[in-house]
Design a protein around this motif. Structure first.
Motif, PDB file in Angstrom:
ATOM      1  N   ILE A  63      69.200  45.100   0.791  1.00  0.00           N
ATOM      2  CA  ILE A  63      68.395  45.785  -0.223  1.00  0.00           C
ATOM      3  C   ILE A  63      69.312  46.471  -1.227  1.00  0.00           C
ATOM      4  O   ILE A  63      70.083  47.378  -0.873  1.00  0.00           O
ATOM      5  CB  ILE A  63      67.462  46.833   0.420  1.00  0.00           C
ATOM      6  CG1 ILE A  63      66.631  46.190   1.542  1.00  0.00           C
ATOM      7  CG2 ILE A  63      66.565  47.462  -0.641  1.00  0.00           C
ATOM      8  CD1 ILE A  63      65.777  45.024   1.108  1.00  0.00           C
ATOM      9  N   HIS A  64      69.245  46.038  -2.480  1.00  0.00           N
ATOM     10  CA  HIS A  64      70.067  46.641  -3.521  1.00  0.00           C
ATOM     11  C   HIS A  64      69.516  48.008  -3.913  1.00  0.00           C
ATOM     12  O   HIS A  64      68.375  48.357  -3.609  1.00  0.00           O
ATOM     13  CB  HIS A  64      70.148  45.727  -4.751  1.00  0.00           C
ATOM     14  CG  HIS A  64      68.846  45.573  -5.475  1.00  0.00           C
ATOM     15  ND1 HIS A  64      68.388  46.496  -6.394  1.00  0.00           N
ATOM     16  CD2 HIS A  64      67.893  44.602  -5.416  1.00  0.00           C
ATOM     17  CE1 HIS A  64      67.221  46.101  -6.867  1.00  0.00           C
ATOM     18  NE2 HIS A  64      66.889  44.951  -6.293  1.00  0.00           N
ATOM     19  N   GLY A  65      70.337  48.773  -4.613  1.00  0.00           N
ATOM     20  CA  GLY A  65      69.923  50.086  -5.062  1.00  0.00           C
ATOM     21  C   GLY A  65      69.678  50.131  -6.552  1.00  0.00           C
ATOM     22  O   GLY A  65      69.497  49.100  -7.207  1.00  0.00           O
ATOM     23  N   ALA A  66      69.680  51.331  -7.084  1.00  0.00           N
ATOM     24  CA  ALA A  66      69.468  51.530  -8.516  1.00  0.00           C
ATOM     25  C   ALA A  66      70.650  50.975  -9.307  1.00  0.00           C
ATOM     26  O   ALA A  66      71.782  50.957  -8.826  1.00  0.00           O
ATOM     27  CB  ALA A  66      69.306  53.015  -8.808  1.00  0.00           C
ATOM     28  N   PHE A  67      70.353  50.517 -10.513  1.00  0.00           N
ATOM     29  CA  PHE A  67      71.355  50.018 -11.461  1.00  0.00           C
ATOM     30  C   PHE A  67      72.046  48.737 -10.973  1.00  0.00           C
ATOM     31  O   PHE A  67      73.107  48.372 -11.473  1.00  0.00           O
ATOM     32  CB  PHE A  67      72.407  51.093 -11.769  1.00  0.00           C
ATOM     33  CG  PHE A  67      71.846  52.472 -11.878  1.00  0.00           C
ATOM     34  CD1 PHE A  67      70.909  52.785 -12.857  1.00  0.00           C
ATOM     35  CD2 PHE A  67      72.220  53.473 -10.985  1.00  0.00           C
ATOM     36  CE1 PHE A  67      70.365  54.057 -12.952  1.00  0.00           C
ATOM     37  CE2 PHE A  67      71.687  54.758 -11.063  1.00  0.00           C
ATOM     38  CZ  PHE A  67      70.755  55.042 -12.053  1.00  0.00           C
ATOM     39  N   ALA A  68      71.425  48.067 -10.018  1.00  0.00           N
ATOM     40  CA  ALA A  68      71.949  46.801  -9.491  1.00  0.00           C
ATOM     41  C   ALA A  68      70.794  45.835  -9.364  1.00  0.00           C
ATOM     42  O   ALA A  68      69.663  46.127  -9.775  1.00  0.00           O
ATOM     43  CB  ALA A  68      72.636  47.032  -8.147  1.00  0.00           C
ATOM     44  N   GLU A  69      71.049  44.670  -8.811  1.00  0.00           N
ATOM     45  CA  GLU A  69      69.980  43.717  -8.499  1.00  0.00           C
ATOM     46  C   GLU A  69      70.457  42.812  -7.372  1.00  0.00           C
ATOM     47  O   GLU A  69      71.576  42.982  -6.881  1.00  0.00           O
ATOM     48  CB  GLU A  69      69.532  42.940  -9.746  1.00  0.00           C
ATOM     49  CG  GLU A  69      70.619  42.572 -10.717  1.00  0.00           C
ATOM     50  CD  GLU A  69      71.200  41.206 -10.449  1.00  0.00           C
ATOM     51  OE1 GLU A  69      70.455  40.325 -10.024  1.00  0.00           O
ATOM     52  OE2 GLU A  69      72.406  41.040 -10.662  1.00  0.00           O
ATOM     53  N   SER A  70      69.609  41.879  -6.939  1.00  0.00           N
ATOM     54  CA  SER A  70      69.867  41.148  -5.700  1.00  0.00           C
ATOM     55  C   SER A  70      71.179  40.372  -5.699  1.00  0.00           C
ATOM     56  O   SER A  70      71.811  40.216  -4.654  1.00  0.00           O
ATOM     57  CB  SER A  70      68.698  40.200  -5.406  1.00  0.00           C
ATOM     58  OG  SER A  70      67.511  40.923  -5.178  1.00  0.00           O
ATOM     59  N   SER A  71      71.619  39.892  -6.867  1.00  0.00           N
ATOM     60  CA  SER A  71      72.850  39.094  -6.897  1.00  0.00           C
ATOM     61  C   SER A  71      74.093  39.924  -6.594  1.00  0.00           C
ATOM     62  O   SER A  71      75.172  39.367  -6.378  1.00  0.00           O
ATOM     63  CB  SER A  71      73.008  38.413  -8.258  1.00  0.00           C
ATOM     64  OG  SER A  71      73.251  39.365  -9.279  1.00  0.00           O
ATOM     65  N   SER A  72      73.965  41.245  -6.552  1.00  0.00           N
ATOM     66  CA  SER A  72      75.115  42.074  -6.183  1.00  0.00           C
ATOM     67  C   SER A  72      75.564  41.803  -4.749  1.00  0.00           C
ATOM     68  O   SER A  72      76.682  42.154  -4.365  1.00  0.00           O
ATOM     69  CB  SER A  72      74.776  43.555  -6.351  1.00  0.00           C
ATOM     70  OG  SER A  72      73.693  43.944  -5.533  1.00  0.00           O
TER      71      SER A  72
ATOM     72  N   ALA B 203      66.503  40.888  -0.686  1.00  0.00           N
ATOM     73  CA  ALA B 203      65.149  41.141  -1.177  1.00  0.00           C
ATOM     74  C   ALA B 203      65.190  41.974  -2.449  1.00  0.00           C
ATOM     75  O   ALA B 203      66.075  42.810  -2.640  1.00  0.00           O
ATOM     76  CB  ALA B 203      64.338  41.866  -0.099  1.00  0.00           C
ATOM     77  N   ALA B 204      64.214  41.749  -3.312  1.00  0.00           N
ATOM     78  CA  ALA B 204      64.111  42.522  -4.557  1.00  0.00           C
ATOM     79  C   ALA B 204      63.574  43.916  -4.242  1.00  0.00           C
ATOM     80  O   ALA B 204      62.577  44.062  -3.535  1.00  0.00           O
ATOM     81  CB  ALA B 204      63.203  41.812  -5.538  1.00  0.00           C
ATOM     82  N   ASN B 205      64.237  44.917  -4.736  1.00  0.00           N
ATOM     83  CA  ASN B 205      63.805  46.303  -4.588  1.00  0.00           C
ATOM     84  C   ASN B 205      63.153  46.717  -5.905  1.00  0.00           C
ATOM     85  O   ASN B 205      63.820  46.751  -6.938  1.00  0.00           O
ATOM     86  CB  ASN B 205      65.018  47.187  -4.286  1.00  0.00           C
ATOM     87  CG  ASN B 205      64.639  48.625  -3.986  1.00  0.00           C
ATOM     88  OD1 ASN B 205      63.481  49.020  -4.080  1.00  0.00           O
ATOM     89  ND2 ASN B 205      65.641  49.424  -3.627  1.00  0.00           N
ATOM     90  N   PRO B 206      61.864  47.055  -5.902  1.00  0.00           N
ATOM     91  CA  PRO B 206      61.181  47.385  -7.167  1.00  0.00           C
ATOM     92  C   PRO B 206      61.749  48.599  -7.895  1.00  0.00           C
ATOM     93  O   PRO B 206      61.599  48.719  -9.115  1.00  0.00           O
ATOM     94  CB  PRO B 206      59.738  47.628  -6.726  1.00  0.00           C
ATOM     95  CG  PRO B 206      59.585  46.845  -5.453  1.00  0.00           C
ATOM     96  CD  PRO B 206      60.916  46.958  -4.775  1.00  0.00           C
ATOM     97  N   LEU B 207      62.348  49.553  -7.160  1.00  0.00           N
ATOM     98  CA  LEU B 207      62.945  50.757  -7.766  1.00  0.00           C
ATOM     99  C   LEU B 207      61.912  51.630  -8.481  1.00  0.00           C
ATOM    100  O   LEU B 207      62.206  52.263  -9.495  1.00  0.00           O
ATOM    101  CB  LEU B 207      64.069  50.376  -8.752  1.00  0.00           C
ATOM    102  CG  LEU B 207      65.186  49.475  -8.214  1.00  0.00           C
ATOM    103  CD1 LEU B 207      66.177  49.133  -9.320  1.00  0.00           C
ATOM    104  CD2 LEU B 207      65.904  50.135  -7.042  1.00  0.00           C
ATOM    105  N   ARG B 208      60.704  51.684  -7.926  1.00  0.00           N
ATOM    106  CA  ARG B 208      59.631  52.473  -8.531  1.00  0.00           C
ATOM    107  C   ARG B 208      59.364  53.774  -7.780  1.00  0.00           C
ATOM    108  O   ARG B 208      59.131  54.813  -8.385  1.00  0.00           O
ATOM    109  CB  ARG B 208      58.332  51.654  -8.587  1.00  0.00           C
ATOM    110  CG  ARG B 208      58.428  50.347  -9.398  1.00  0.00           C
ATOM    111  CD  ARG B 208      58.649  50.593 -10.871  1.00  0.00           C
ATOM    112  NE  ARG B 208      60.079  50.723 -11.220  1.00  0.00           N
ATOM    113  CZ  ARG B 208      60.522  51.086 -12.420  1.00  0.00           C
ATOM    114  NH1 ARG B 208      59.660  51.385 -13.369  1.00  0.00           N
ATOM    115  NH2 ARG B 208      61.814  51.173 -12.653  1.00  0.00           N
TER     116      ARG B 208
ATOM    117  N   HIS C  39      71.954  49.558  -0.020  1.00  0.00           N
ATOM    118  CA  HIS C  39      73.003  50.094  -0.881  1.00  0.00           C
ATOM    119  C   HIS C  39      72.426  51.193  -1.759  1.00  0.00           C
ATOM    120  O   HIS C  39      71.349  51.041  -2.334  1.00  0.00           O
ATOM    121  CB  HIS C  39      73.578  48.989  -1.769  1.00  0.00           C
ATOM    122  CG  HIS C  39      74.532  49.495  -2.820  1.00  0.00           C
ATOM    123  ND1 HIS C  39      74.257  49.437  -4.170  1.00  0.00           N
ATOM    124  CD2 HIS C  39      75.752  50.092  -2.710  1.00  0.00           C
ATOM    125  CE1 HIS C  39      75.268  49.965  -4.847  1.00  0.00           C
ATOM    126  NE2 HIS C  39      76.190  50.366  -3.994  1.00  0.00           N
ATOM    127  N   SER C  40      73.125  52.323  -1.847  1.00  0.00           N
ATOM    128  CA  SER C  40      72.776  53.399  -2.767  1.00  0.00           C
ATOM    129  C   SER C  40      71.340  53.896  -2.535  1.00  0.00           C
ATOM    130  O   SER C  40      70.991  54.294  -1.428  1.00  0.00           O
ATOM    131  CB  SER C  40      72.989  52.909  -4.204  1.00  0.00           C
ATOM    132  OG  SER C  40      72.944  53.968  -5.134  1.00  0.00           O
TER     133      SER C  40
END
Length: 261
Positions: A36-45, A63-68, A93-94
């Motif tokens: 699970i990626h964090g803020a200011f990133a996306e799954s390809s990280s 997985a995509a994290n909506p960050l909402r 992450h983060s």
């Protein structure tokens, strides 16, 4: 005689086949890794980490994290975890840390949590409150807020500051691409208090860099010790984006969590 020999041969073959079927394959017995990626990133990280894990025979899902919001993001991640049969190691992450901490509460197939330069809040804590617990974060000076028509305030890292702030040990060309593809997090999500922490009942593992400018290393050390981390790895000189700059070290820790008995 020939007929008896054929029957014995068939019986032997069936016995061997049954024995093979009864033994789960190594791949089947391994947990699925959900990243699970964090803020200011996306799954390809997670691409470099996934390559390492799959080379070693693991199935990994970024997985995509909506960050909402922590609650809705955790529900989205839990839905992914529930769709997987068998054990799962959940990696955040983060800001993904609070999300996996919440998502694991309703996911009985999660066997371990791995925090990669991540927050691990206790009840009532938020990403913002934890980041200010010890000095050292320079993220506030790099943030650009964007007001949306629905009243939600999205936060980005200013592109000219992204490399130094988020990914100082990543080649500049790659960091510039990360800056261009970064996904915003809502200000409300970072301030949202967390519920009961899953790290109190699940084994947790930690990895972070000594030069993280988003989350002070002292904060991550505090959280790892509080969670009674099974194993903590500190990468000297690593930035907040250590899953990009040090994928091998991150994958090694995830595999340690996956193989713990």
């Amino acid at each position: 005689m020939k007929k008896i020999t054929k029957i014995l041969a068939l019986a032997t073959a069936l016995t061997v086949s049954a024995g093979i079927a009864a033994q789960p394959s190594i791949a089947q017995s391994r947990p699925t890794i959900v990243l699970i990626h964090g803020a200011f990133a996306e799954s390809s990280s997670w691409d470099g980490v996934i390559a390492e894990l799959e080379r070693d025979g693991y199935t990994a899902v970024a997985a995509a994290n909506p960050l909402r919001s922590v609650a809705t993001d955790a529900a989205a991640v839990a839905a992914v975890v529930h769709s997987i049969s068998g054990p799962v190691v959940l990696v955040g992450h983060s800001y993904g840390g609070p999300v996996v901490t919440e998502a694991a509460n309703d996911s009985p197939n999660v066997k371990a949590l791995v925090y990669v330069a991540a927050f691990a809040p206790d009840n009532g804590e938020s990403s913002l409150s934890l980041s200010a617990k010890f000095p050292g974060s320079t993220l506030g000076n790099a943030i650009v807020p964007v007001e949306r028509p629905d009243g939600v305030r999205d936060l980005f890292i200013e592109r000219s500051k992204f490399h130094a702030q988020f990914a100082a040990d990543v080649p500049k060309e790659q960091a510039d691409l990360m800056a261009a593809t970064q996904r915003p997090v809502t200000e409300a999500a970072l301030a949202e208090p967390s519920g009961d922490p899953a790290w109190r009942k699940l084994p947790s593992y930690w990895i972070y860099g000594s030069q993280d400018r988003n989350i002070p290393p002292a904060v991550m050390r505090f959280m790892a010790e509080r969670a009674r981390s099974v194993k903590t790895v500190v990468i000297d000189g690593a930035s907040h984006a250590l899953m990009v700059s040090h994928p091998h070290d991150v994958a090694d820790l995830i595999e340690a969590a996956a193989t713990r008995q």
